[in-house]
Design a protein around this motif. Structure first.
Motif, short mmCIF file in Angstrom:
data_model
loop_
_atom_site.label_atom_id
_atom_site.label_comp_id
_atom_site.label_asym_id
_atom_site.label_seq_id
_atom_site.Cartn_x
_atom_site.Cartn_y
_atom_site.Cartn_z
N SER A 26 1.43 9.94 1.43
CA SER A 26 2.19 8.72 1.13
C SER A 26 3.11 8.89 -0.08
O SER A 26 3.83 7.96 -0.44
CB SER A 26 1.25 7.53 0.91
OG SER A 26 0.47 7.72 -0.24
N VAL B 121 6.17 -1.63 0.16
CA VAL B 121 7.00 -1.72 1.35
C VAL B 121 8.42 -2.07 0.89
O VAL B 121 8.61 -2.94 0.05
CB VAL B 121 6.45 -2.78 2.34
CG1 VAL B 121 7.44 -3.03 3.47
CG2 VAL B 121 5.10 -2.34 2.89
N HIS C 295 8.30 1.30 5.54
CA HIS C 295 8.20 0.08 6.34
C HIS C 295 6.76 -0.36 6.54
O HIS C 295 6.50 -1.47 6.99
CB HIS C 295 8.92 0.23 7.69
CG HIS C 295 8.25 1.14 8.65
ND1 HIS C 295 7.22 0.75 9.45
CD2 HIS C 295 8.47 2.45 8.93
CE1 HIS C 295 6.83 1.77 10.21
NE2 HIS C 295 7.57 2.81 9.91
N LEU C 296 5.79 0.50 6.16
CA LEU C 296 4.38 0.15 6.30
C LEU C 296 3.58 0.89 5.24
O LEU C 296 3.75 2.10 5.05
CB LEU C 296 3.89 0.56 7.70
CG LEU C 296 2.41 0.31 7.98
CD1 LEU C 296 2.15 -1.20 8.08
CD2 LEU C 296 2.00 0.99 9.26
N TYR C 297 2.73 0.16 4.53
CA TYR C 297 1.85 0.79 3.55
C TYR C 297 0.55 0.01 3.53
O TYR C 297 0.48 -1.11 3.01
CB TYR C 297 2.48 0.83 2.16
CG TYR C 297 1.66 1.62 1.18
CD1 TYR C 297 1.57 3.00 1.28
CD2 TYR C 297 0.94 0.99 0.17
CE1 TYR C 297 0.80 3.74 0.40
CE2 TYR C 297 0.17 1.71 -0.72
CZ TYR C 297 0.11 3.09 -0.61
OH TYR C 297 -0.66 3.82 -1.47
N GLU C 298 -0.48 0.59 4.15
CA GLU C 298 -1.82 0.01 4.20
C GLU C 298 -2.81 1.08 3.74
O GLU C 298 -3.43 1.75 4.57
CB GLU C 298 -2.14 -0.47 5.62
CG GLU C 298 -1.24 -1.57 6.11
CD GLU C 298 -1.46 -1.92 7.58
OE1 GLU C 298 -2.30 -1.28 8.26
OE2 GLU C 298 -0.77 -2.84 8.04
N ARG D 145 -2.83 3.89 6.53
CA ARG D 145 -1.55 3.89 7.26
C ARG D 145 -0.37 3.90 6.30
O ARG D 145 -0.34 3.15 5.33
CB ARG D 145 -1.47 2.67 8.17
CG ARG D 145 -2.58 2.67 9.21
CD ARG D 145 -2.57 1.42 10.05
NE ARG D 145 -1.45 1.53 10.99
CZ ARG D 145 -0.85 0.49 11.55
NH1 ARG D 145 -1.24 -0.72 11.28
NH2 ARG D 145 0.13 0.67 12.40
N GLY E 170 4.03 4.38 6.72
CA GLY E 170 5.16 4.58 7.62
C GLY E 170 6.48 4.48 6.88
O GLY E 170 6.63 3.69 5.96
N GLU F 217 10.99 4.99 7.59
CA GLU F 217 12.06 5.07 8.57
C GLU F 217 13.33 5.56 7.91
O GLU F 217 13.52 5.38 6.70
CB GLU F 217 12.30 3.69 9.20
CG GLU F 217 12.70 2.63 8.19
CD GLU F 217 12.63 1.22 8.75
OE1 GLU F 217 12.46 1.04 9.96
OE2 GLU F 217 12.76 0.28 7.95
N ARG G 16 11.51 6.79 12.96
CA ARG G 16 10.38 6.21 12.20
C ARG G 16 9.22 7.18 12.30
O ARG G 16 8.94 7.71 13.38
CB ARG G 16 9.92 4.89 12.81
CG ARG G 16 10.74 3.73 12.44
CD ARG G 16 10.10 2.45 12.97
NE ARG G 16 10.56 1.37 12.12
CZ ARG G 16 9.92 0.25 11.91
NH1 ARG G 16 8.77 0.03 12.51
NH2 ARG G 16 10.41 -0.67 11.13
N LEU H 239 5.06 7.37 11.40
CA LEU H 239 3.84 6.67 11.03
C LEU H 239 2.74 7.70 10.88
O LEU H 239 2.51 8.52 11.78
CB LEU H 239 3.45 5.65 12.11
CG LEU H 239 2.12 4.94 11.93
CD1 LEU H 239 2.12 4.10 10.65
CD2 LEU H 239 1.80 4.08 13.14
N GLU I 230 -1.28 8.00 10.20
CA GLU I 230 -2.53 7.24 10.22
C GLU I 230 -3.69 8.19 9.96
O GLU I 230 -3.81 9.21 10.64
CB GLU I 230 -2.71 6.54 11.56
CG GLU I 230 -1.61 5.53 11.84
CD GLU I 230 -1.72 4.90 13.20
OE1 GLU I 230 -2.15 3.73 13.27
OE2 GLU I 230 -1.39 5.59 14.18
#
Length: 168
Positions: free
Chosen positions: A22, A47, A69-72, A76, A78, A80, A93, A95, A97
């Motif tokens: 990340s 994000v 576009h995604l940070y968990e 996870r 992601g 782009e 994009r 991702l 996981e």
């Protein structure tokens, strides 16, 4: 839209793998298409964070903007490409996981009483939209095997980097 999915198991704990993948600064260490990462702001944990990449396109470096576009965390992450990597209409994009695989709480002792090392299963999904002016889905069918192989090699490089013994 072309979707490519590859998976690898890395013999490191989930938190270690997640923190590494990340952080955009590490992308050039395992992704051969990315020459350098510039101007990460504010931090990868937000994000909307954007940064500049220098990517290898047709043998030359092209500056591209990427955005989270995604940070968990820690499972996870992601990002782009914004602006098509110099190719109008191109979308991409990625991702990543992560999930525990062989974590001590799930693992049993190996014969001889040794504990099985924590590991992480990392799934990488790459979605690419090819512009119609460049052949769209037909182009996707032609280049997908090459992109899949690059992604597979990149994940193997990521595994090698993370599993490399660190100097004491």
């Amino acid at each position: 839209m072309t979707t490519i999915r590859e998976q690898i198991t890395i013999e490191k704990p989930l938190e270690v793998v997640a923190a590494y993948v990340s952080d955009p600064h590490h992308l050039p260490e395992w992704n051969a298409l990315i020459a350098r990462v510039l101007e990460v702001r504010p931090t990868p944990e937000v994000v909307g964070t954007v940064w500049k990449l220098l990517v290898q396109v047709a043998g030359r470096e092209q500056e591209v903007t990427a955005r989270v576009h995604l940070y968990e965390p820690p499972r996870r992450f992601g990002f782009e490409l914004v602006g098509g990597a110099g190719i109008p209409g191109l979308t991409a994009r990625m991702l990543l996981e992560a999930e525990p695989s062989g974590a001590p709480q799930d693992a049993q002792a190996a014969p001889g009483g040794e504990q099985i090392a924590p590991a992480t299963r990392l799934t990488c999904t790459l979605e690419i939209g090819f512009p119609l002016l460049m052949g769209g889905p037909a182009l996707g069918k032609v280049v997908t095997p090459m992109i899949r192989e690059q992604l597979r090699q990149g994940l193997e490089q990521l595994q090698a980097v993370l599993e490399r013994p660190r100097p004491a």
